[in-house]
Design a protein around this motif. Sequence first.
Motif, PDB file in Angstrom:
ATOM      1  N   ALA A   1      44.427  50.115  39.481  1.00  0.00           N
ATOM      2  CA  ALA A   1      44.844  48.509  39.525  1.00  0.00           C
ATOM      3  C   ALA A   1      45.545  48.380  40.814  1.00  0.00           C
ATOM      4  N   ALA A   2      46.505  49.366  41.391  1.00  0.00           N
ATOM      5  CA  ALA A   2      47.072  48.832  42.664  1.00  0.00           C
ATOM      6  C   ALA A   2      46.219  48.927  43.707  1.00  0.00           C
ATOM      7  N   TYR A   3      45.387  49.627  43.752  1.00  0.00           N
ATOM      8  CA  TYR A   3      44.021  49.540  44.862  1.00  0.00           C
ATOM      9  C   TYR A   3      43.483  48.278  44.586  1.00  0.00           C
ATOM     10  N   GLU A   4      43.076  47.935  43.490  1.00  0.00           N
ATOM     11  CA  GLU A   4      42.346  46.614  43.547  1.00  0.00           C
ATOM     12  C   GLU A   4      43.103  45.392  43.696  1.00  0.00           C
ATOM     13  N   ARG A   5      44.431  45.356  43.516  1.00  0.00           N
ATOM     14  CA  ARG A   5      45.278  44.129  44.094  1.00  0.00           C
ATOM     15  C   ARG A   5      45.303  44.500  45.665  1.00  0.00           C
ATOM     16  N   LEU A   6      45.696  45.626  46.337  1.00  0.00           N
ATOM     17  CA  LEU A   6      45.866  45.681  47.717  1.00  0.00           C
ATOM     18  C   LEU A   6      44.529  45.028  48.296  1.00  0.00           C
ATOM     19  N   ARG A   7      43.263  45.746  47.638  1.00  0.00           N
ATOM     20  CA  ARG A   7      42.029  45.189  48.452  1.00  0.00           C
ATOM     21  C   ARG A   7      41.977  43.714  48.206  1.00  0.00           C
ATOM     22  N   GLY A   8      42.115  43.073  46.977  1.00  0.00           N
ATOM     23  CA  GLY A   8      42.111  41.647  46.999  1.00  0.00           C
ATOM     24  C   GLY A   8      42.986  40.954  47.995  1.00  0.00           C
ATOM     25  N   ALA A   9      44.120  41.468  48.109  1.00  0.00           N
ATOM     26  CA  ALA A   9      44.923  40.963  49.261  1.00  0.00           C
ATOM     27  C   ALA A   9      44.652  40.958  50.529  1.00  0.00           C
ATOM     28  N   GLY A  10      43.603  41.745  50.967  1.00  0.00           N
ATOM     29  CA  GLY A  10      43.093  41.595  52.247  1.00  0.00           C
ATOM     30  C   GLY A  10      43.406  42.931  53.241  1.00  0.00           C
ATOM     31  N   PHE A  11      43.700  43.869  52.638  1.00  0.00           N
ATOM     32  CA  PHE A  11      43.943  45.108  53.171  1.00  0.00           C
ATOM     33  C   PHE A  11      42.640  45.995  52.886  1.00  0.00           C
TER      34      PHE A  11
END
Length: 210
Positions: A193-203
């Motif tokens: 979930a943390a990975y997906e949030r960071l990916r969604g935030a543009g990282f």
Amino acid sequence: MADARLLWDFQRMGHAPRPCSVAVGLGSHDLGVADVAVELYRRGMAPLIVFTGATSPTTRDRMPRGEAVHYRERAVEGGVPEEVVLVETRARNTGENIRFSRELLAERGVDVSSVLLVSKPYEERRAYATARRLWPEVEVVSASTPLALGAYVTSVGDARLVLDMLVGAVQRLIVYPARGFMIEQEIPEDVVAAYERLRGAGFTGRLVPE
């Protein structure tokens, strides 16, 4: 940063250093990898060091002679005898780091039963999973700079780079086992979930095509 810390903590394998046949330092932009290898050598954890790595877009300017060569220079400056430091200068990814280091040691007639695998802190698990796939007969002990995420970001001086790398390292744990590049490992739901949030935030700067 809370999500980044979750990824950071997951990537750390938590292995206690112990004497191994060889230390293998994986090339990158981070000279701390060489420093950790030097410290392990001083502590008697490995009688031989292999540094492996060519250059990448991240390292071309700061390490123009190649990552492994700069690592070796750093180690020799730190007091490691030149004759116990080997360099492998072709590898351009983690899989090649492992394969080419293995080939170099075989060519030199070095009997390897265990490896101290030295990487950046946020790539311990990725490096471990790759080595277990490509060098399954040896025991792998992971090692890296013992820094918390905030201190590491400060040392590198580029938070965007570190977070991009963190996200990219987790993505590889997800997609690479099916491609035969590494062993599969269980990834906790909160890490995903943390990975997906960071990916969604543009990282996304270090993602590979899926």
